[in-house]
Design an enzyme around this catalytic site. Structure first.
Site, PDB file in Angstrom:
ATOM      1  N   HIS A 118      -9.369   1.280   5.220  1.00 14.24           N
ATOM      2  CA  HIS A 118      -8.048   1.408   5.835  1.00 14.24           C
ATOM      3  C   HIS A 118      -8.156   2.304   7.065  1.00 14.24           C
ATOM      4  O   HIS A 118      -8.956   3.236   7.097  1.00 14.24           O
ATOM      5  CB  HIS A 118      -7.050   2.002   4.823  1.00 14.24           C
ATOM      6  CG  HIS A 118      -5.642   1.924   5.342  1.00 14.24           C
ATOM      7  ND1 HIS A 118      -5.118   2.865   6.190  1.00 14.24           N
ATOM      8  CD2 HIS A 118      -4.665   1.000   5.147  1.00 14.24           C
ATOM      9  CE1 HIS A 118      -3.879   2.514   6.494  1.00 14.24           C
ATOM     10  NE2 HIS A 118      -3.581   1.386   5.876  1.00 14.24           N
ATOM     11  N   ASN A 122       0.878  -1.168   0.000  1.00 14.39           N
ATOM     12  CA  ASN A 122       0.000   0.000   0.000  1.00 14.39           C
ATOM     13  C   ASN A 122       0.916   1.218   0.000  1.00 14.39           C
ATOM     14  O   ASN A 122       1.520   1.539   1.020  1.00 14.39           O
ATOM     15  CB  ASN A 122      -0.894  -0.034   1.251  1.00 14.39           C
ATOM     16  CG  ASN A 122      -1.717   1.229   1.398  1.00 14.39           C
ATOM     17  OD1 ASN A 122      -1.757   2.065   0.489  1.00 14.39           O
ATOM     18  ND2 ASN A 122      -2.375   1.377   2.542  1.00 14.39           N
ATOM     19  N   LYS A 126       0.222   4.262  -0.225  1.00 22.87           N
ATOM     20  CA  LYS A 126      -0.367   5.453   0.411  1.00 22.87           C
ATOM     21  C   LYS A 126      -0.103   6.703  -0.446  1.00 22.87           C
ATOM     22  O   LYS A 126      -0.067   6.601  -1.675  1.00 22.87           O
ATOM     23  CB  LYS A 126       0.157   5.593   1.850  1.00 22.87           C
ATOM     24  CG  LYS A 126      -0.049   4.300   2.663  1.00 22.87           C
ATOM     25  CD  LYS A 126       0.195   4.443   4.129  1.00 22.87           C
ATOM     26  CE  LYS A 126      -0.050   3.107   4.822  1.00 22.87           C
ATOM     27  NZ  LYS A 126       0.117   3.162   6.277  1.00 22.87           N
ATOM     28  N   SER A 149       3.840  -2.277  10.235  1.00 24.09           N
ATOM     29  CA  SER A 149       5.289  -2.364  10.381  1.00 24.09           C
ATOM     30  C   SER A 149       5.875  -3.720   9.972  1.00 24.09           C
ATOM     31  O   SER A 149       6.800  -4.227  10.597  1.00 24.09           O
ATOM     32  CB  SER A 149       5.716  -2.000  11.808  1.00 24.09           C
ATOM     33  OG  SER A 149       5.328  -0.664  12.114  1.00 24.09           O
ATOM     34  N   GLU A 174      -5.107  -4.835  10.661  1.00 23.91           N
ATOM     35  CA  GLU A 174      -4.048  -3.848  10.856  1.00 23.91           C
ATOM     36  C   GLU A 174      -4.295  -3.108  12.172  1.00 23.91           C
ATOM     37  O   GLU A 174      -5.088  -2.153  12.213  1.00 23.91           O
ATOM     38  CB  GLU A 174      -4.052  -2.827   9.707  1.00 23.91           C
ATOM     39  CG  GLU A 174      -3.768  -3.433   8.353  1.00 23.91           C
ATOM     40  CD  GLU A 174      -3.226  -2.400   7.375  1.00 23.91           C
ATOM     41  OE1 GLU A 174      -2.158  -2.647   6.811  1.00 23.91           O
ATOM     42  OE2 GLU A 174      -3.856  -1.339   7.199  1.00 23.91           O
ATOM     43  N   GLU A 230      -6.480   4.685   8.082  1.00 24.82           N
ATOM     44  CA  GLU A 230      -6.329   6.126   7.832  1.00 24.82           C
ATOM     45  C   GLU A 230      -7.634   6.703   7.273  1.00 24.82           C
ATOM     46  O   GLU A 230      -7.973   7.853   7.541  1.00 24.82           O
ATOM     47  CB  GLU A 230      -5.135   6.366   6.892  1.00 24.82           C
ATOM     48  CG  GLU A 230      -3.814   6.136   7.630  1.00 24.82           C
ATOM     49  CD  GLU A 230      -2.711   5.495   6.814  1.00 24.82           C
ATOM     50  OE1 GLU A 230      -2.729   5.582   5.582  1.00 24.82           O
ATOM     51  OE2 GLU A 230      -1.823   4.877   7.438  1.00 24.82           O
ATOM     52  N   GLY A 246       2.958   2.220  10.807  1.00 24.12           N
ATOM     53  CA  GLY A 246       3.920   3.298  10.630  1.00 24.12           C
ATOM     54  C   GLY A 246       4.652   3.677  11.904  1.00 24.12           C
ATOM     55  O   GLY A 246       5.310   4.708  11.969  1.00 24.12           O
TER      56      GLY A 246
HETATM   57  P1  13P Z   1       3.332   0.291   7.668  1.00 24.68           P
HETATM   58  O1  13P Z   1       3.815  -0.992   7.043  1.00 24.68           O
HETATM   59  O2  13P Z   1       4.075   1.497   7.201  1.00 24.68           O
HETATM   60  O3  13P Z   1       3.240   0.176   9.165  1.00 24.68           O
HETATM   61  O4  13P Z   1       1.815   0.514   7.144  1.00 24.68           O
HETATM   62  C1  13P Z   1       0.899  -0.511   7.269  1.00 24.68           C
HETATM   63  C2  13P Z   1      -0.316  -0.144   6.520  1.00 24.68           C
HETATM   64  O5  13P Z   1      -1.076   0.720   6.915  1.00 24.68           O
HETATM   65  C3  13P Z   1      -0.563  -0.827   5.243  1.00 24.68           C
HETATM   66  O6  13P Z   1      -1.855  -0.577   4.776  1.00 24.68           O
END
Ligand code: 13P
Length: 251
Positions: free
Chosen positions: A95, A10, A12, A213, A167, A97, A173
């Site tokens: 997601h 992803n 982003k 992560s 997640e 976010e 992150g």
């Molecule tokens: P990270 O791997 O940067 O922690 O992000 C995970 C994520 O949100 C994937 O959709």
């Protein structure tokens, strides 16, 4: 029953179209072992360029979101019709976010899920608790609510095109990963919820990815867990070598 693995990047809001082309070329070259599928989700504006790179490849192209309706006065939104015309095959929905930064509700996400399925897209439905919810002992409650809410009205047949991504919000992150056993516990519980909502055989065939992560150094121990069928990777998917290191996990 053995499920395949799905390793998804992803991206982003990272990579310009030119950078996305270079990264997609790198991902295209990664050799995945038997039973391991690669997926990438570039930002909307990078999709037309990335489609060209992925033509004839074994990489699934996904979008990171889409609108809950097909067309109309929805400034700033992107329609499933536009994604389909470009050749997008999958879409990430719900997601964290989108849920926590942009306020998306289970009802809105559910409308998107049903619209995506009706247009033949595969859906990666994301669920997961915040740190506060974890500390309050509400992990199952939150994940179950998001699964039930997101899948409301989805038929048993529709479940063939659903992937769940667990997640935990506190692991995204942050460099903090759920321990493999903690993640396995939640994955197993989510699979149990799907068995209850549908059937044990549908639950057994649903891919449940872990996200938060994931890196080359921790992918193998996560993927070795019984109910973890892949990874939804953010930061570590932005570099082809590091994504390759995750695709090459050795169970
Ligand atoms: P990270 O791997 O940067 O922690 O992000 C995970 C994520 O949100 C994937 O959709």
């Amino acid at each position: 029953m053995s499920r395949n693995y799905l390793i998804a990047g992803n991206w982003k809001m990272n990579k310009t179209p030119k950078e996305a082309v270079a990264l997609a070329e790198g991902v295209r070259k990664i050799k995945a072992g038997a039973g391991i599928r690669k997926m990438i989700a570039p930002s909307f504006v990078c999709i037309p360029a990335v489609v060209e790179v992925l033509k004839g490849s074994d990489v699934t192209l996904a979008a990171q979101n889409m609108a809950s309706v097909e067309e109309g006065a929805h400034t700033g939104e992107t329609s499933v019709l536009m994604l389909k015309e470009l050749g997008v095959e999958s879409v990430i929905l719900g997601h964290s976010e989108r849920r926590h930064v942009y306020g998306e509700s289970d009802e809105l996400i559910n409308a998107k899920v049903k619209l995506a399925l009706s247009h033949g897209l595969e859906v990666v439905l994301c669920v997961g608790e915040t740190l506060e919810e974890r500390e309050d002992g509400k992990v199952d409650e939150v994940c179950f609510r998001q699964i039930e809410g997101g899948l409301s009205g989805v038929s048993a047949d529709g479940m063939k095109h659903i992937v769940i991504a667990y997640e935990p919000v506190w692991a995204i992150g942050t460099g903090k990963t759920a321990t493999p056993l903690d993640a396995q516990t939640v994955h197993k519980a989510c699979r149990g919820k799907i068995a209850e909502l549908y059937s044990p055989s549908i639950a057994n065939s649903v891919i449940i990815q872990y996200g938060g992560s994931v890196k080359p150094g921790n992918a193998a121990e996560l993927m070795a867990q019984e109910d973890i069928d892949g990874a939804l990777v953010g930061g570590a998917s932005l570099d082809a070598d590091s994504f390759a290191g995750i695709v090459a996990f050795d169970v």
